[in-house]
Motif scaffolding. Sequence first.
Motif, PDB file in Angstrom:
ATOM      1  N   GLN A  12       0.802  -1.220   0.000  1.00  0.00           N
ATOM      2  CA  GLN A  12       0.000   0.000   0.000  1.00  0.00           C
ATOM      3  C   GLN A  12       0.842   1.281   0.000  1.00  0.00           C
ATOM      4  O   GLN A  12       0.635   2.159  -0.856  1.00  0.00           O
ATOM      5  CB  GLN A  12      -0.961  -0.003   1.217  1.00  0.00           C
ATOM      6  N   GLN A 168      -6.711  -2.297  -0.599  1.00  0.00           N
ATOM      7  CA  GLN A 168      -6.074  -3.587  -0.281  1.00  0.00           C
ATOM      8  C   GLN A 168      -7.114  -4.595   0.224  1.00  0.00           C
ATOM      9  O   GLN A 168      -7.017  -5.782  -0.054  1.00  0.00           O
ATOM     10  CB  GLN A 168      -4.987  -3.356   0.787  1.00  0.00           C
ATOM     11  N   LEU A 205      -2.649  -4.942  -8.473  1.00  0.00           N
ATOM     12  CA  LEU A 205      -3.705  -5.258  -7.490  1.00  0.00           C
ATOM     13  C   LEU A 205      -4.977  -5.715  -8.208  1.00  0.00           C
ATOM     14  O   LEU A 205      -5.592  -6.708  -7.827  1.00  0.00           O
ATOM     15  CB  LEU A 205      -3.984  -4.040  -6.613  1.00  0.00           C
TER      16      LEU A 205
END
Length: 217
Positions: A12, A168, A205
């Motif tokens: 992150q 996340q 991601l």
Amino acid sequence: MVTTLFVDLMSQPCRALAIFVKMNAMPCNIQTVALRKGENKTPEFLSMNPLGKVPVLKDEEFCLTESIAILRYLDTKYGSSCLYPKSIRARAKVDEFLEWQHTNTRMFAAKVFLGEVLFPGAINIEQAVNDMNAMLDSVESMFLKDKNFIAGETVSVADHFAVCELLQTTISGRDLFKDRPKLQSWLDRVRKDSNPHFDDVHSVLYSVRRRYIKNKL
Ligand SMILES: N[C@@H](CCC(=O)N[C@@H](CS)C(=O)NCC(=O)O)C(=O)O
């Protein structure tokens, strides 16, 4: 001599810094250190950060760890634009959030991610989700109470450090923005005002999330 920022874009704080570097077109190389392959445990990497964590910044022989310290170093070295404002009060409002986020957005969102994706069964998810929801209530009622972005009316690094933590938790398929229209429209604004870099930095991601959700079905 250009600087090098060592990152894993599944991290992150690394994503927030990568967006910062790209949006400001800083002459800084972004080099991947794949945590899943243990590239953060090699002697070469440990000589830069004995704790074996990303991000790390290298500027000639000078090495720096900790994302917020790196952000300020890059800003001082290159000067940045609107993402980390220069005026004393505007900057203080960004800093206010950067201090808060360590023990709030980061701590509570990361716990849900760890418990659902990395170490299933190791964490009481119900408790972690309750804690995260209390943190999200604070984001909405304090930082987003009467403005479009965390620290004012334009996007800043504060928004990126926040959004990178919250996204996340979506890797598991969790949608923490559902039933939170204020948070969802803020996310949409941050993304819109930070693209194409936002989606570029999050592409890893997005693809891990697609794979994770497909394998779960
Ligand atoms: N407080 C640090 C956190 C750094 C951190 O926790 N990095 C994680 C990825 S998000 C890491 O490198 N973990 C690898 C490990 O601990 O082995 C910062 O903001 O830079």
